[in-house]
Design a protein around this motif. Structure first.
Motif, short mmCIF file in Angstrom:
data_model
loop_
_atom_site.label_atom_id
_atom_site.label_comp_id
_atom_site.label_asym_id
_atom_site.label_seq_id
_atom_site.Cartn_x
_atom_site.Cartn_y
_atom_site.Cartn_z
N MET A 209 63.11 36.52 48.84
CA MET A 209 62.58 36.61 47.48
C MET A 209 61.06 36.51 47.51
O MET A 209 60.51 35.55 48.03
N SER A 210 60.40 37.50 46.96
CA SER A 210 58.96 37.39 46.80
C SER A 210 58.70 36.69 45.47
O SER A 210 59.19 37.11 44.43
N GLN A 211 57.93 35.60 45.50
CA GLN A 211 57.85 34.77 44.30
C GLN A 211 56.76 35.21 43.33
O GLN A 211 56.79 34.79 42.18
N GLN A 212 55.80 36.02 43.77
CA GLN A 212 54.68 36.41 42.90
C GLN A 212 54.13 35.22 42.13
O GLN A 212 53.99 35.25 40.92
N THR A 213 53.93 34.12 42.86
CA THR A 213 53.52 32.87 42.22
C THR A 213 52.25 33.07 41.39
O THR A 213 51.28 33.64 41.87
N ALA A 214 52.28 32.59 40.17
CA ALA A 214 51.12 32.68 39.29
C ALA A 214 50.00 31.80 39.82
O ALA A 214 50.24 30.78 40.48
N ASP A 215 48.80 32.17 39.52
CA ASP A 215 47.64 31.34 39.78
C ASP A 215 47.86 29.97 39.12
O ASP A 215 48.16 29.90 37.93
N PRO A 216 47.72 28.87 39.89
CA PRO A 216 47.99 27.54 39.31
C PRO A 216 47.12 27.22 38.10
O PRO A 216 47.57 26.54 37.18
N GLU A 217 45.90 27.70 38.07
CA GLU A 217 45.03 27.44 36.92
C GLU A 217 45.58 28.13 35.67
O GLU A 217 45.64 27.56 34.59
N LEU A 218 45.99 29.38 35.86
CA LEU A 218 46.58 30.11 34.74
C LEU A 218 47.86 29.43 34.27
O LEU A 218 48.12 29.32 33.07
N TYR A 219 48.63 28.94 35.23
CA TYR A 219 49.90 28.29 34.88
C TYR A 219 49.67 27.10 33.95
O TYR A 219 50.32 26.97 32.90
N ALA A 220 48.72 26.24 34.32
CA ALA A 220 48.42 25.07 33.48
C ALA A 220 47.86 25.50 32.12
O ALA A 220 48.16 24.89 31.08
N GLU A 221 47.05 26.54 32.14
CA GLU A 221 46.43 27.03 30.90
C GLU A 221 47.51 27.50 29.91
O GLU A 221 47.42 27.24 28.70
N ILE A 222 48.50 28.20 30.43
CA ILE A 222 49.56 28.71 29.56
C ILE A 222 50.45 27.56 29.06
O ILE A 222 50.90 27.56 27.91
N GLN A 223 50.68 26.57 29.91
CA GLN A 223 51.42 25.39 29.44
C GLN A 223 50.71 24.73 28.28
O GLN A 223 51.31 24.35 27.27
N ASP A 224 49.40 24.56 28.44
CA ASP A 224 48.58 23.96 27.40
C ASP A 224 48.65 24.80 26.12
O ASP A 224 48.80 24.24 25.01
N PHE A 225 48.59 26.11 26.26
CA PHE A 225 48.70 26.99 25.10
C PHE A 225 50.00 26.74 24.34
O PHE A 225 50.01 26.59 23.11
N TYR A 226 51.11 26.70 25.06
CA TYR A 226 52.40 26.51 24.40
C TYR A 226 52.53 25.14 23.73
O TYR A 226 53.13 25.01 22.66
N ALA A 227 51.96 24.14 24.36
CA ALA A 227 52.02 22.81 23.75
C ALA A 227 51.31 22.82 22.39
O ALA A 227 51.85 22.34 21.39
N ARG A 228 50.11 23.40 22.34
CA ARG A 228 49.37 23.47 21.07
C ARG A 228 50.14 24.30 20.04
O ARG A 228 50.22 23.95 18.85
N HIS A 229 50.68 25.42 20.52
CA HIS A 229 51.47 26.32 19.68
C HIS A 229 52.65 25.57 19.04
O HIS A 229 52.90 25.70 17.83
N MET A 230 53.35 24.78 19.81
CA MET A 230 54.52 24.07 19.29
C MET A 230 54.12 22.91 18.36
O MET A 230 54.77 22.69 17.34
N HIS A 231 53.04 22.19 18.72
CA HIS A 231 52.58 21.12 17.83
C HIS A 231 52.25 21.69 16.44
O HIS A 231 52.58 21.08 15.42
N LEU A 232 51.59 22.84 16.42
CA LEU A 232 51.17 23.41 15.15
C LEU A 232 52.38 23.77 14.27
O LEU A 232 52.41 23.42 13.09
N ILE A 233 53.35 24.45 14.85
CA ILE A 233 54.49 24.87 14.01
C ILE A 233 55.29 23.65 13.56
O ILE A 233 55.70 23.56 12.38
N ASP A 234 55.48 22.67 14.43
CA ASP A 234 56.27 21.50 14.06
C ASP A 234 55.55 20.63 13.03
O ASP A 234 56.19 19.89 12.28
N ALA A 235 54.23 20.70 13.02
CA ALA A 235 53.46 19.95 12.03
C ALA A 235 53.32 20.71 10.72
O ALA A 235 52.67 20.24 9.79
N GLY A 236 53.90 21.91 10.67
CA GLY A 236 53.83 22.70 9.44
C GLY A 236 52.48 23.37 9.21
O GLY A 236 52.20 23.85 8.11
#
Lengths: 142, 142, 142
Positions: free
Chosen positions: A1-28
């Motif tokens: 299996m070739s994993q095509q591993t994402a750049d670790p910096e990008l990976y953390a950045e996208i995690q951070d994006f989703y966390a903010r995204h979810m906080h906003l919707i759940d807070a109305g």
């Protein structure tokens, strides 16, 4: 299996994006939340045959859902997990993840309301990530 | 929306911190766990009107809770997620997250016991992160 | 407490590995999934006294489990969280995590089926991470 591993910096950045995204919707905070989508974003899923196109439609759908939640006395907590990040040559990022939805009523234990898989296409707009396309698959639904 | 995206390295570092923090408390290693707080740390929440001040008080509260769990034959698993990391100019890090608590009894399926939002202030002490202030909001409680 | 904090890049890389690993098993892609283990990998847990040795045995166990799930009309979603990553001098990585298993039946809300702790030893093979040893502790089981 070739994993095509994402750049670790990008990976953390996208995690951070989703966390903010979810906080906003759940807070109305719908107006701030919808700005995490592009102007022309599309959201589709396997339950509703009518995709939402553009921020205005998306906000309309969400406001109605939130009014129902308020009427029912329910708070939502969206958890994103098992994130796979795949950058493409043109700068678009494909993000595949699981999402689960906890529903909480006053005075009751939380309930596991929903399990989904989510496939987003993200693009950078003025330095910030935005979702251009979201396809959600609700588990347990045909 | 300006995202004020955290440095990706810091983001992963704080995730790692919370994982260790949660493993310690769930394993009952209270003495090691309390060292993830500063000496003068404060923990408050929306259920108990009396915040805990300092490691000694914090340990006291936790030991009583763990004795009750042992008596009831329950194990806890704390999951942190949807982490937003915001560094400030003086080096303090604000970490906002969701936490959910699974409770497991011998021979039974796990139960989703609690959903919370958590706002921590973290500082570096001798190279390690420590929590100086924790404010927990239990969802479903006034 | 000395935290032995993992390199943030490695931390994100291992998170990405687990996300792919879980997507594969939950999608029933057993042949691709088993390649996330070394040829001589071992899986053991506290419920079954017989560890599985090598990819062939591992695949056998998983195929039988998946046939049962298909017969029962159940889909699984594995969530990994609270990941602690500890590299060692010889390049092996110890990854300790929690895993929870959601089970979804058609037309029903998801169920929290299982809570576990997982201790994996990972090694790099031809540039990709693979699990050489997995020890799972099912919570709520002796």
């Amino acid at each position: 299996m070739s994993q095509q591993t994402a750049d670790p910096e990008l990976y953390a950045e996208i995690q951070d994006f989703y966390a903010r995204h979810m906080h906003l919707i759940d807070a109305g905070q719908v107006d701030a939340w919808v700005e995490t989508f592009t102007e022309d974003a599309t959201i589709s899923n396997n339950v509703n045959p009518h995709p939402a196109h553009g921020r205005e439609q998306i906000v309309g759908v969400i406001r109605r859902a939130q009014q129902q939640l308020d009427a029912d006395g329910i708070r939502h907590r969206h958890w994103m997990g098992m994130l796979v990040v795949e950058p493409t040559a043109d700068g678009t990022v494909h993000a595949r993840s699981y999402a689960m939805l906890l529903a909480v009523r006053l005075g009751e234990a939380p309930v596991l309301d929903r399990s989904t898989r989510c496939h987003d296409e993200l693009v950078r707009v003025d330095g910030d990530w935005q979702i251009r396309s979201r396809r959600v698959h609700h588990d347990g639904r045909p």
